[in-house]
Write an enzyme that holds these catalytic residues in place. Structure first.
Site, PDB file in Angstrom:
ATOM      1  N   PRO A   1       0.836  -1.200   0.000  1.00 39.58           N
ATOM      2  CG  PRO A   1      -0.761  -1.606   1.624  1.00 39.58           C
ATOM      3  CD  PRO A   1       0.567  -2.088   1.130  1.00 39.58           C
ATOM      4  CD  GLU A   2       4.019   2.341  -2.427  1.00 38.32           C
ATOM      5  OE1 GLU A   2       4.395   3.236  -1.628  1.00 38.32           O
ATOM      6  OE2 GLU A   2       4.723   1.363  -2.726  1.00 38.32           O
TER       7      GLU A   2
ATOM      8  CG  HIS B   1      -3.000 -13.957   8.023  1.00 41.50           C
ATOM      9  ND1 HIS B   1      -1.752 -14.433   8.376  1.00 41.50           N
ATOM     10  CD2 HIS B   1      -3.489 -14.821   7.088  1.00 41.50           C
ATOM     11  CE1 HIS B   1      -1.484 -15.533   7.682  1.00 41.50           C
ATOM     12  NE2 HIS B   1      -2.526 -15.789   6.906  1.00 41.50           N
TER      13      HIS B   1
ATOM     14  NE  ARG C   1       5.366 -10.501   2.301  1.00 45.53           N
ATOM     15  CZ  ARG C   1       6.099 -10.032   1.288  1.00 45.53           C
ATOM     16  NH1 ARG C   1       5.494  -9.364   0.304  1.00 45.53           N
ATOM     17  NH2 ARG C   1       7.388 -10.210   1.264  1.00 45.53           N
TER      18      ARG C   1
ATOM     19  NE  ARG D   1      19.701  14.843  -3.320  1.00 47.32           N
ATOM     20  CZ  ARG D   1      18.904  14.214  -2.452  1.00 47.32           C
ATOM     21  NH1 ARG D   1      18.679  12.928  -2.589  1.00 47.32           N
ATOM     22  NH2 ARG D   1      18.362  14.872  -1.458  1.00 47.32           N
TER      23      ARG D   1
END
Length: 271
Positions: free
Chosen positions: A2-3, A89, A107, A151
């Site tokens: 998830p972002e 979970h 996870r 950069r």
């Protein structure tokens, strides 16, 4: 994983419903990425003041302190009344007078951490190095240019690192770079000021659109009401290796950058 859009969609799906609720009980399952940092029962009786977001963290403000919740690689939360018994979970339940907030994380890379305040060492350790919010006013043209133009790192891994701008995950970095016409392997220092501004605007546009349509559901993401996202159906390059570019019809290519898959159009995106 998830972002930012998925985390913001999650926040929006339960923030108003939990605000003002009183914590009645806390259930802990198997250990998560980091310990809670307080006795679970010490949270009981506190009122939830509201829910904010910083990068990919949900900040649940309490009367005394806050909870920092991270979804990790595969986590999601539900907020409902009458949830079934916790499953294998389900690793954290915050039972309130308005419903139960449950973290589901197969996870176990997610976490719920208590901090006495946002200025405390516990919060600073998790939030202190995060870049600017891409949808906020601080994501300004000159500051973004100054952060990039010296950069030497390739632009896509730099975006993913989160130290310049936070929350531009793998899907959204690929899509924003396509929209800006920039090859993902281009060194940040080589990108001109006008192209950097196009990228800034593309990042904001892509993330805002993703939030609008519920984020991306590639495997099992859903918001706190169990609803999936649909941004992946609109992707111009992500996951479309070998398919024709929606603009020029050239086959979309993929490559590996920092052990992540990158998708791009070799014609529309210039080095």
């Amino acid at each position: 994983m998830p972002e930012l859009p998925e985390v913001e969609v999650t926040r929006q799906s339960f923030a108003l419903r939990i605000a003002g609720a009183r914590i009645e009980a806390v259930r802990m399952g198997k250990p998560l990425r980091w310990p809670l940092g307080c006795a679970p029962q010490s949270l009981c009786g506190q009122q939830v003041q509201g829910v904010r977001r910083r990068g990919k963290y949900l900040l649940i403000d309490l009367e005394r302190g806050l909870l920092l919740l991270h979804l990790g690689m595969s986590g999601s939360v539900r907020f409902e009344t009458g949830l079934p018994a916790a499953g294998k979970h389900d690793h954290f339940d915050l039972q309130t007078s308005a419903g139960t907030l449950r973290l589901h994380d197969p996870r176990r890379f997610g976490a719920v951490v208590f901090a006495p305040s946002q200025d405390s060492p516990q919060a600073h350790k998790l939030l202190g190095r995060l870049g600017v919010e891409p949808l906020g006013e601080d994501f300004a043209p000159e500051a973004f240019y100054q952060a990039l133009h010296l950069r030497k790192t390739a632009i896509k891994p730099l975006l993913l690192a989160g130290e310049v701008v936070v929350g531009v995950g793998n899907i959204y970095a690929s899509e924003a770079l396509f929209m800006a016409g920039i090859r993902p392997s281009t060194r940040a220092a080589r990108i001109s000021r006008p192209r950097i501004e196009r990228l800034r605007q593309a990042i904001r546009s892509v993330l805002a659109r993703a939030v609008q349509i519920g984020g991306s559901t590639l495997k099992d993401f859903s918001n706190a009401q169990g609803e999936s996202g649909y941004f992946q159906l609109e992707a111009a390059v992500y996951g479309r290796q070998g398919l024709p570019c929606r603009v020029c019809a050239s086959p979309i290519r993929s490559m590996r950058q920092g052990q992540r898959s990158t998708f791009f159009c070799p014609v529309c995106q210039k080095p």
